[in-house]
Design a protein around this motif. Structure first.
Motif, short mmCIF file in Angstrom:
data_model
loop_
_atom_site.label_atom_id
_atom_site.label_comp_id
_atom_site.label_asym_id
_atom_site.label_seq_id
_atom_site.Cartn_x
_atom_site.Cartn_y
_atom_site.Cartn_z
N THR A 99 0.84 -1.21 0.00
CA THR A 99 0.00 0.00 0.00
C THR A 99 0.87 1.25 0.00
O THR A 99 0.62 2.20 -0.76
CB THR A 99 -0.93 0.01 1.22
N THR A 100 1.91 1.27 0.84
CA THR A 100 2.81 2.42 0.90
C THR A 100 3.47 2.66 -0.44
O THR A 100 3.57 3.79 -0.92
CB THR A 100 3.88 2.20 1.98
N CYS A 101 3.93 1.59 -1.08
CA CYS A 101 4.59 1.72 -2.39
C CYS A 101 3.63 2.21 -3.46
O CYS A 101 3.95 3.10 -4.25
CB CYS A 101 5.21 0.39 -2.80
N GLU A 102 2.43 1.64 -3.49
CA GLU A 102 1.47 2.01 -4.54
C GLU A 102 0.97 3.43 -4.38
O GLU A 102 0.57 4.07 -5.36
CB GLU A 102 0.32 1.01 -4.54
N GLN A 103 1.01 3.95 -3.15
CA GLN A 103 0.55 5.32 -2.91
C GLN A 103 1.66 6.35 -3.09
O GLN A 103 1.41 7.56 -3.01
CB GLN A 103 -0.06 5.44 -1.51
N ALA A 104 2.88 5.89 -3.33
CA ALA A 104 4.02 6.80 -3.51
C ALA A 104 3.82 7.63 -4.77
O ALA A 104 3.21 7.18 -5.74
CB ALA A 104 5.31 6.00 -3.59
N THR A 105 4.36 8.84 -4.75
CA THR A 105 4.15 9.76 -5.87
C THR A 105 5.28 9.74 -6.89
O THR A 105 5.18 10.35 -7.94
CB THR A 105 3.99 11.20 -5.34
N GLY A 106 6.37 9.05 -6.60
CA GLY A 106 7.51 9.04 -7.52
C GLY A 106 7.30 8.13 -8.71
O GLY A 106 6.26 7.45 -8.83
N PRO A 107 8.27 8.08 -9.61
CA PRO A 107 8.15 7.25 -10.81
C PRO A 107 8.13 5.76 -10.48
O PRO A 107 7.57 4.96 -11.22
CB PRO A 107 9.39 7.62 -11.62
N TYR A 108 8.79 5.40 -9.40
CA TYR A 108 8.76 4.02 -8.90
C TYR A 108 8.92 4.08 -7.40
O TYR A 108 9.21 5.15 -6.82
CB TYR A 108 9.86 3.16 -9.55
N ALA A 109 8.71 2.96 -6.72
CA ALA A 109 8.87 2.91 -5.27
C ALA A 109 9.70 1.69 -4.92
O ALA A 109 9.92 0.80 -5.75
CB ALA A 109 7.52 2.85 -4.58
N MET A 110 10.15 1.66 -3.68
CA MET A 110 11.03 0.59 -3.24
C MET A 110 10.52 0.04 -1.91
O MET A 110 10.08 0.80 -1.04
CB MET A 110 12.45 1.15 -3.08
N ALA A 111 10.56 -1.28 -1.76
CA ALA A 111 10.21 -1.93 -0.51
C ALA A 111 11.46 -2.58 0.05
O ALA A 111 12.01 -3.49 -0.57
CB ALA A 111 9.11 -2.97 -0.72
N ALA A 112 11.94 -2.09 1.20
CA ALA A 112 13.13 -2.64 1.83
C ALA A 112 12.71 -3.80 2.73
O ALA A 112 12.05 -3.60 3.75
CB ALA A 112 13.84 -1.56 2.64
N ILE A 113 13.08 -5.01 2.32
CA ILE A 113 12.62 -6.23 3.00
C ILE A 113 13.85 -7.05 3.37
O ILE A 113 14.33 -7.86 2.56
CB ILE A 113 11.68 -7.04 2.09
N PRO A 114 14.39 -6.86 4.58
CA PRO A 114 15.63 -7.56 4.95
C PRO A 114 15.55 -9.08 4.77
O PRO A 114 16.50 -9.70 4.31
CB PRO A 114 15.82 -7.20 6.42
N LEU A 115 14.41 -9.67 5.14
CA LEU A 115 14.29 -11.13 5.10
C LEU A 115 13.45 -11.58 3.90
O LEU A 115 12.67 -12.54 3.99
CB LEU A 115 13.67 -11.64 6.41
N LEU A 116 13.61 -10.92 2.77
CA LEU A 116 12.83 -11.28 1.58
C LEU A 116 13.05 -12.74 1.19
O LEU A 116 12.10 -13.47 0.90
CB LEU A 116 13.22 -10.36 0.42
N THR A 117 14.29 -13.18 1.19
CA THR A 117 14.59 -14.57 0.81
C THR A 117 13.96 -15.55 1.78
O THR A 117 13.29 -16.51 1.40
CB THR A 117 16.11 -14.80 0.76
#
Length: 205
Positions: A99-117
Motif C-alpha cells: 500500500t505504501t509503495c502504490e501510494q508513492a508519488t515518484g516514478p517508482y517505489a522501493m520496498a526494503a525487506i531484509p528477510l525477503l529470501t
C-alpha cells in the motif's frame, strides 16, 4: 501512484539502510519492512489483538505495548509458536508495504525487506517488479557486526548463519550492488540503477 516496485534486500550489515537513504535522496519512497513490522503490532492494532488472543495477555507490558522480550522467548522456544506469530504478522506487513509503495508519488517505489529470501521471495511478494540485492562478502559482514554492535565473533557468526546464504539471496536478484566500503562507487551504482528504474517504470508493460 507508483505501479513499478523494486524489492531491496541483503544480509545483515550489508548496507540496506545506506542504500535506502541514497534512493530517498533521489526522491524515491522506500517502504521499510522493519517499520511496518512495528506498526502492525502497535497498541490498538488488529495484529496486536490477534497476538494477545493467541499468546495471552501476559505478552503485554503494563502500558499495553507488546512485550517483545517475552514474545521472543516464546517463539524461539517453539517453531510452532514462531509460525503462529508469522501467520499473524507477515500478511499484514506485506499489505502495508504494498500500500505504501502504490501510494508513492515518484516514478517508482522501493520496498526494503531484509528477510525477503527467508520470507518466501517472489512467491510471497508477487507484486515486486524487480529485486535489488545489496551484497557483501561474509567476512565484511562479520567485521561490520563486530564494529557496529560490539558483539563477540561467535555471536556474529550465529547471526549471519541464521539468515539465508549469499547464494540464496543472489539467486533472487535482478540487480546487485556490491557494498564493499567505497562510497563513491556506491553512489554511482545507485544513480545508474535509478536511471534504469525510471526508464523501466515509464515503459509500457
Amino acid at each position: 501512484m507508483s505501479s513499478y516496485i523494486i524489492g531491496l534486500t541483503g544480509g545483515i550489515a550489508a548496507g540496506k539502510s545506506e542504500l535506502s537513504r541514497r534512493f530517498e535522496a533521489l526522491g524515491i519512497t522506500v517502504a521499510d519492512a522493519d517499520l511496518a513490522a512495528r506498526d502492525v503490532v502497535a497498541p490498538g492494532s488488529e495484529g496486536l489483538a490477534r497476538i494477545t488472543a493467541h499468546f495471552g495477555a501476559q505478552i503485554l507490558l503494563a502500558d499495553g505495548q507488546l512485550d517483545r522480550a517475552a514474545l521472543r522467548e516464546r517463539i524461539f522456544a517453539s517453531a510452532q509458536e514462531r509460525q503462529a506469530l508469522e501467520a499473524i504478522t507477515h500478511p499484514a506487513i506485506r499489505q502495508m508495504l504494498r500500500t505504501t509503495c502504490e501510494q508513492a508519488t515518484g516514478p517508482y517505489a522501493m520496498a526494503a525487506i531484509p528477510l525477503l529470501t527467508e520470507a518466501g521471495g517472489r512467491q510471497q511478494y508477487p507484486w515486486l517488479d524487480r529485486v535489488l540485492v545489496v551484497d557483501v562478502p561474509v567476512a565484511v559482514q562479520h567485521a561490520r557486526l563486530l564494529q557496529r554492535d560490539g558483539i563477540t565473533a561467535e555471536l556474529a557468526d550465529r547471526m549471519i548463519a541464521a539468515q539465508a546464504s549469499r547464494e540464496q539471496r543472489l539467486a533472487l536478484a535482478d540487480d546487485v550492488v556490491v557494498n564493499d566500503g567505497q562510497p563513491e562507487h556506491l553512489q554511482a551504482k545507485v544513480e545508474q540503477l535509478d536511471r534504469l528504474y525510471r526508464e523501466l517504470a515509464a515503459s509500457p508493460r
